[in-house]
Design a protein around this motif. Structure first.
Motif, short mmCIF file in Angstrom:
data_model
loop_
_atom_site.label_atom_id
_atom_site.label_comp_id
_atom_site.label_asym_id
_atom_site.label_seq_id
_atom_site.Cartn_x
_atom_site.Cartn_y
_atom_site.Cartn_z
N GLN A 114 27.51 72.08 60.07
CA GLN A 114 26.33 71.29 59.72
C GLN A 114 25.16 72.21 59.46
N LYS A 132 17.58 63.76 56.94
CA LYS A 132 17.61 64.23 58.32
C LYS A 132 17.29 63.11 59.30
N THR A 172 21.71 68.04 56.07
CA THR A 172 20.67 67.00 56.11
C THR A 172 19.37 67.58 55.57
N MET A 209 22.69 64.17 53.30
CA MET A 209 22.01 62.96 53.73
C MET A 209 20.65 63.29 54.32
N GLY A 221 23.86 62.58 60.73
CA GLY A 221 24.46 63.73 60.04
C GLY A 221 25.19 64.66 60.99
N ASN A 254 17.37 60.62 63.80
CA ASN A 254 17.80 61.98 63.47
C ASN A 254 19.11 62.34 64.16
N ALA A 296 18.11 63.61 49.33
CA ALA A 296 19.54 63.94 49.38
C ALA A 296 20.22 63.60 48.06
N THR A 304 21.23 71.19 59.28
CA THR A 304 20.22 70.14 59.28
C THR A 304 18.88 70.70 58.78
N ASP A 362 16.69 60.28 52.20
CA ASP A 362 17.94 60.06 51.48
C ASP A 362 17.74 60.20 49.98
#
Ligand SMILES: Cc1cc2nc3c(=O)[nH]c(=O)nc-3n(C[C@H](O)[C@H](O)[C@H](O)COP(=O)(O)OP(=O)(O)OC[C@H]3O[C@@H](n4cnc5c(N)ncnc54)[C@H](O)[C@@H]3O)c2cc1C
Lengths: 324, 249
Positions: free
Chosen positions: B139, B117, B175, B115, B128, B125, B42, B141, B39
């Motif tokens: 998305q 992963k 993510t 955000m 997200g 996991n 992120a 990831t 995070d």
């Protein structure tokens, strides 16, 4: 009765070992629940693959067809699989915790409004599941409630499905996909080319860490060892971060989890995050010049030595062995 | 551009995690709590996007207890503009957390969500991807590179066997993977400023989300410990043992 749908990840019709493990796990779960195991291959032109999957002791194979499923993209696959799971009325959807499985299954769970357990390593008799947390330092027994459950399994924890005598029926299904909900474009895939065995499939893995000091040394020092052993290459996060090797070689909590017959950790200190990815290997060898390195706490055979001297010697000894 | 960054408070990754004797939790006395490392990446990425565009707002969100303010303040000190803490005392599953975040998104209307992963405590996991589906957004990831040009986003993802590039129009959920960036430290002026930034608290029950977890943790236990083996004194001995004892080469 409680049926299981297994998502058979494939790359251009080729089945990686991780998919055969998912099948093995799906069959085990279905048997525990007195249900049947159905497997789905999604894509375009999947008949051949579906026919092959029919030989693994499953009850039925679905060839889920749609042009939008040709390459893996999360939104299209989640839509198609959710519709199929509902149509079949299964009680569990299962896949291997690969990059695709990790990307797809939570999206699918949300679409189905189902709870999900990631990286499951065992199924209890009472319907519970066991999964690691905190980089494998904790094993949690969890329970998923509700009519439908979504599960990814860790590929090192289950046996691959065995090929059986008879072939299951194959059914072709046109996937239900709303094209207006597809918002992702797959631009390109840059493949890491390697002649060596795949990290997640290899019997022997040779991993290098920061101790290798440079990408060049992976080539000149570590690769000869991997080649002498017919091994796959792996690495610590530090080695990947430093750009010594490509990202998909990372072993650990947030990389790949491997459990080969033999794992050689060279110039790797043994941080918990690294151990999380390899401590279930059958035999672990550590080569490190620091005798206090934590990797020695999990190693079956530890050699305190300078790797730049020890590894070339190992290559020579192995060659001698092979010629004797 | 408004960017929402959901975050979680977790034990420092260097913590030696111990399961409590009753098997119902982990020992927390000596745990140092931090922002989940993914995070942090992120937050860093959101700040860089804002800095590149020269405009925008970075909003942090978290679903947790009052004590999580501390980590949100750290994020604000890194440079995020404000934070929302959805207050909740009980155990939640990923679906519930994603549903609560979806409510925040409906209210805040960000154009991008970035955000981590995975959270390094439960290693699930999931959130997200779940959030992306709930919102009907694309998305991406495990991102190792993010580029945004005129509301079109290109993301390089770390996947099995190589690197994949996806493109889509915003809004979307991304993510982060480890190699996306190196997060900055909070500066002293940043820490001073963070004290005055808005940190709004919202009770989870007020958001009209079903919170009863459908993933229930029954018990925790430590894994069986691997025994340390022996040290060998030479390469010849090592290779010999691997050959004759372990029978692997
Ligand atoms: C959120 C998070 C996720 C992470 N995920 C992962 C993950 O998935 N995988 C992973 O590996 N790490 C991961 N890490 C990083 C992990 O904590 C360690 O930093 C990392 O594993 C260290 O890599 P290393 O052992 O190569 O480097 P170091 O810890 O620096 O160790 C290098 C070792 O090489 C030895 N050495 C040096 N020179 C020589 C020589 N000439 N001969 C012999 N030995 C030598 C040293 O004695 C030392 O033990 C993660 C960390 C975080 C915070």
């Amino acid at each position: 009765m409680s049926d299981v749908l297994v998502f058979a990840e494939h790359k251009n019709g080729h089945l990686p070992k991780t998919t055969l493990v998912a099948l093995g796990a799906g069959l085990e779960l279905a048997a525990k629940q007195a249900g049947k195991c159905v497997v789905v291959a999604a894509g375009e032109g999947t008949e051949e693959l579906a026919a092959h999957l029919a030989g693994y002791g499953v009850a039925e194979v679905i060839a889920l067809e749609h042009p939008a499923l040709k390459n893996y993209v999360a939104d299209a696959h989640a839509q198609a699989l959710a519709a199929l799971a509902k149509e079949l009325g299964v009680q569990a959807v299962l896949a291997s915790a690969t990059a695709v499985g990790k990307d797809l299954m939570p999206r699918l769970a949300a679409r189905l409004g189902a709870p999900m357990a990631s990286e499951v390593i065992a199924f209890g008799e009472d319907g519970t599941l066991v999964r690691p947390m905190y980089a494998g330092n904790v094993l949690a027994t969890v329970e998923l409630s509700g009519p439908l459950r979504v599960i990814t399994v860790r590929a090192t924890a289950f046996e691959v499905a065995a090929r059986g005598q008879s072939a299951a029926p194959v059914r072709k299904v046109a996937a239900a996909i709303d094209p207006s909900a597809l918002k992702t474009e797959l631009v390109s895939f840059e493949e890491t080319k390697s002649e060596r065995p795949q990290l997640s499939e290899a019997r022997i893995v040779v991993s290098g860490g920061r101790g290798l000091k440079a990408g060049e040394n992976f080539k000149t020092v570590l690769e000869p060892l991997a080649d002498a052993l017919g091994a796959a290459m792996g690495a610590s996060r530090a080695a990947v971060d430093a750009g010594f090797v490509p990202n998909d070689l990372q072993v650990g909590q947030t990389g790949k989890v491997v459990a080969p017959q033999l794992y050689l950790a060279v110039g790797i200190s043994g941080a918990i995050q690294h151990l999380a990815g390899m401590k279930d290997s059958k035999v672990i060898v550590a080569v490190n010049k620091d005798e206090e390195a934590p990797i020695f706490n999990v190693a079956d055979y530890g050699l305190v030595a300078d790797l730049f001297k020890a590894v070339p010697e190992m290559v020579e000894e192995i060659k001698k062995l092979k010629h004797s | 551009m408004k960017i929402l960054v959901p975050t979680k408070r977790v034990p420092d990754p260097a913590t030696n995690i111990q399961v409590l004797p009753d098997g119902l939790g982990i020992a927390t006395e000596n745990v140092k709590w931090v922002i989940n490392p993914f995070d942090e990446i992120a937050i860093e990425e959101a700040l860089r996007i804002k800095e590149r565009l020269g405009t925008g707002e970075v909003v942090l969100a978290a679903v947790g207890q009052k004590s999580w303010q501390e980590q949100l303040r750290t994020g604000l000190a890194m440079g995020a503009d404000r934070a929302i803490l959805v207050l909740n005392e009980k155990a939640l599953d990923s679906i519930a957390v994603a549903s609560l975040l979806a409510k925040i998104v409906a209210d805040e209307k960000p154009e991008l969500i970035i955000m981590g992963k995975q959270a390094i405590d439960d290693d699930s996991n999931q959130i997200g991807q779940m959030l992306a589906e709930m919102l009907g957004w694309p998305q991406a990831t495990f991102a190792s590179k993010v580029e945004i040009k005129e509301r079109r986003c290109t993301v390089v993802r770390e996947v099995d066997g190589g690197l994949e590039t996806l493109a889509f129009a915003l809004p979307a959920v991304i993510t982060t993977d480890l190699r996306l960036n190196e997060p900055r430290y909070a500066s002293l002026p940043g820490i001073m400023k963070a004290r005055k930034k808005e940190l709004k608290e919202v009770p989870a029950e007020s958001l009209g989300v079903e919170l009863t977890p459908r993933l229930k943790v029954r018990a925790l236990r430590p894994p069986s410990k691997r025994q340390a083996g022996r040290k060998v004194s030479s390469v010849a001995e090592l290779v010999n043992l691997l050959h004759s004892e372990a029978k692997l080469i």
